[in-house]
Design a protein around this motif. Structure first.
Motif, PDB file in Angstrom:
ATOM      1  N   GLU A  11       0.442  -1.137  -0.272  1.00 29.64           N
ATOM      2  CA  GLU A  11       0.100   0.223  -0.171  1.00 29.64           C
ATOM      3  C   GLU A  11       0.791   1.319  -0.115  1.00 29.64           C
ATOM      4  O   GLU A  11       0.784   2.240  -1.198  1.00 29.64           O
ATOM      5  N   ASP A  12       2.262   1.037   0.845  1.00 30.33           N
ATOM      6  CA  ASP A  12       2.932   2.483   1.207  1.00 30.33           C
ATOM      7  C   ASP A  12       3.527   2.249  -0.339  1.00 30.33           C
ATOM      8  O   ASP A  12       3.667   3.646  -1.762  1.00 30.33           O
ATOM      9  N   VAL A  13       4.309   1.882  -1.301  1.00 24.04           N
ATOM     10  CA  VAL A  13       4.201   1.600  -2.367  1.00 24.04           C
ATOM     11  C   VAL A  13       4.107   2.362  -3.308  1.00 24.04           C
ATOM     12  O   VAL A  13       4.269   3.565  -4.213  1.00 24.04           O
ATOM     13  N   ILE A  14       2.626   2.067  -3.377  1.00 24.36           N
ATOM     14  CA  ILE A  14       1.786   1.863  -4.842  1.00 24.36           C
ATOM     15  C   ILE A  14       0.479   3.029  -4.502  1.00 24.36           C
ATOM     16  O   ILE A  14       0.634   3.989  -5.412  1.00 24.36           O
ATOM     17  N   SER A  15       0.245   3.339  -3.247  1.00 20.24           N
ATOM     18  CA  SER A  15      -0.179   5.030  -2.954  1.00 20.24           C
ATOM     19  C   SER A  15       0.767   6.185  -3.103  1.00 20.24           C
ATOM     20  O   SER A  15       0.811   6.486  -4.255  1.00 20.24           O
ATOM     21  N   THR A  16       2.392   5.707  -2.447  1.00 17.58           N
ATOM     22  CA  THR A  16       2.853   6.757  -3.347  1.00 17.58           C
ATOM     23  C   THR A  16       3.473   6.956  -4.924  1.00 17.58           C
ATOM     24  O   THR A  16       3.238   8.547  -5.494  1.00 17.58           O
ATOM     25  N   ASN A  17       4.099   5.675  -5.539  1.00 22.01           N
ATOM     26  CA  ASN A  17       4.943   5.830  -6.691  1.00 22.01           C
ATOM     27  C   ASN A  17       3.262   6.006  -7.029  1.00 22.01           C
ATOM     28  O   ASN A  17       4.147   5.854  -9.062  1.00 22.01           O
ATOM     29  N   VAL A  18       3.021   5.759  -8.206  1.00 24.85           N
ATOM     30  CA  VAL A  18       1.859   5.387  -8.476  1.00 24.85           C
ATOM     31  C   VAL A  18       0.758   7.103  -8.355  1.00 24.85           C
ATOM     32  O   VAL A  18       0.464   7.465  -8.989  1.00 24.85           O
ATOM     33  N   ALA A  19      -0.383   6.281  -7.727  1.00 28.11           N
ATOM     34  CA  ALA A  19      -0.740   7.055  -6.732  1.00 28.11           C
ATOM     35  C   ALA A  19      -0.943   8.780  -7.060  1.00 28.11           C
ATOM     36  O   ALA A  19      -0.769   9.476  -7.033  1.00 28.11           O
ATOM     37  N   GLY A  20       0.870   8.968  -6.374  1.00 27.31           N
ATOM     38  CA  GLY A  20       0.787  10.053  -5.891  1.00 27.31           C
ATOM     39  C   GLY A  20       1.196  10.561  -7.595  1.00 27.31           C
ATOM     40  O   GLY A  20       1.213  11.686  -7.462  1.00 27.31           O
ATOM     41  N   VAL A  21       2.211  10.446  -8.290  1.00 22.67           N
ATOM     42  CA  VAL A  21       2.392  10.698  -9.470  1.00 22.67           C
ATOM     43  C   VAL A  21       1.267  11.448 -10.410  1.00 22.67           C
ATOM     44  O   VAL A  21       1.007  11.713 -11.174  1.00 22.67           O
ATOM     45  N   TRP A  22       0.138  10.303  -9.950  1.00 18.49           N
ATOM     46  CA  TRP A  22      -1.267  10.373 -10.767  1.00 18.49           C
ATOM     47  C   TRP A  22      -1.664  11.860 -10.175  1.00 18.49           C
ATOM     48  O   TRP A  22      -1.959  12.616 -10.706  1.00 18.49           O
ATOM     49  N   ASN A  23      -1.246  12.175  -8.926  1.00 20.21           N
ATOM     50  CA  ASN A  23      -2.119  12.707  -8.578  1.00 20.21           C
ATOM     51  C   ASN A  23      -1.125  14.029  -8.709  1.00 20.21           C
ATOM     52  O   ASN A  23      -2.034  15.659  -9.402  1.00 20.21           O
ATOM     53  N   THR A  24       0.025  14.161  -9.041  1.00 21.69           N
ATOM     54  CA  THR A  24       0.597  15.109  -9.626  1.00 21.69           C
ATOM     55  C   THR A  24       0.434  15.463 -10.549  1.00 21.69           C
ATOM     56  O   THR A  24       0.340  16.969 -11.371  1.00 21.69           O
ATOM     57  N   VAL A  25       0.159  14.185 -11.596  1.00 19.58           N
ATOM     58  CA  VAL A  25       0.007  15.197 -13.643  1.00 19.58           C
ATOM     59  C   VAL A  25      -1.974  15.820 -13.208  1.00 19.58           C
ATOM     60  O   VAL A  25      -2.326  16.844 -13.692  1.00 19.58           O
ATOM     61  N   MET A  26      -2.456  14.830 -12.345  1.00 15.97           N
ATOM     62  CA  MET A  26      -3.745  15.569 -11.985  1.00 15.97           C
ATOM     63  C   MET A  26      -3.864  16.906 -11.791  1.00 15.97           C
ATOM     64  O   MET A  26      -4.780  18.339 -12.673  1.00 15.97           O
TER      65      MET A  26
END
Length: 271
Positions: free
Chosen positions: A121-136
């Motif tokens: 959860e920590d890795v996916i939420s930071t590395n994937v959701a966090g990147v998606w959030n940054t683009v959004m």
């Protein structure tokens, strides 16, 4: 001071130290004002030293030293609303946004059967959701500006599997695909999106218990240890080396490059 991105404004996440700091400083050296954000806190699973508010303050000092403007915020990229608020505030203060560098990420090495739900959860939420959030939160500003460059920091693990890092490798392949998907849809707005895939970088991510965890995992299956070897005779690259690639993708020198994987990886993905 150079001028390869003179007059532009850049957002860099995970900017308190290491690769993110190097990106922010390099862009500022070439004329960009910078919005820098970092969580400045520890996630439960991370085995290495975490960034602090003092680290982010040092990034601010180094950017200011170049003569460029900088706006900083302590924010978790996993929190979309807080990240949007921080970026919108920075854009208002600096007058726009042209470059987005989604750098924030974590790595937790473990053999596959020792990966806990918390680690995943920590890795996916930071590395994937966090990147998606940054683009959004960043892309709408680039749309309004009439174009720009978005740079997603992936890894050699997003091109060639790195053993004992199932969540990390999964996340970095996802970032690679995300870059291509965003590149397709944002191309109508003259926005380029590319991913960067470094080999091992000499950052605080390698401190604390990180190396011990990797060596312990390799000891359980030594054959896979060779997969961490670079083709070039270097054991590790420097953050500034990766920042040069980020600068290239941020500048007009790469104006026709989009939906690509750029790999300053010392040849590890071909070896």
């Amino acid at each position: 001071m150079g001028g390869r991105v003179f007059g532009k404004v850049a957002l860099v996440t995970g900017a308190a130290r290491g690769q993110g700091r190097a990106d922010a400083v390099r862009l500022a050296e070439e004329g960009a004002d910078v919005i820098v954000v970092d969580i400045c806190d520890r996630l439960p699973s991370v085995p290495y030293e975490s960034p602090t508010p003092a680290d982010l303050e040092e990034t601010v000092r180094l950017v200011t030293k170049t003569g460029r403007e900088v706006v900083s915020s302590i924010v978790d990229v996993r929190n979309l609303d807080e990240l949007r608020s921080a970026v919108d505030s920075g854009v208002e203060q600096l007058g726009g946004l042209d470059i987005v560098v989604a750098n924030a990420g974590i790595c937790v090495p473990k053999p596959w059967d020792q990966v806990t739900p918390q680690i995943f959860e920590d890795v996916i939420s930071t590395n994937v959701a966090g990147v998606w959030n940054t683009v959004m939160v960043g892309a709408p500003h680039l749309v309004r500006a009439g174009g720009g460059s978005i740079i997603l920091i992936s890894s050699a693990a997003g091109l060639k599997v790195q053993p004992f890092m199932v969540p990390y490798t999964t996340s970095k392949f996802a970032v690679r695909g995300m870059a291509k998907a965003f590149a397709a849809e944002l191309s109508q707005h003259n926005i380029r999106v590319n991913s960067v895939h470094p080999s091992g970088v000499n950052t605080p991510m390698g401190t604390g218990g990180m190396q011990a965890e990797i060596q312990k995992a390799i000891a359980g299956y030594e054959r896979l240890g060779a997969m961490f070897t670079n083709m070039l005779p270097v054991d590790v690259t420097e953050p500034e080396d990766i920042a040069d690639t980020v600068l290239f993708l941020a500048s007009d020198e790469s104006k026709f490059i989009t939906a690509h994987e750029i790999a300053p990886d010392a040849g590890i993905t071909e070896f």
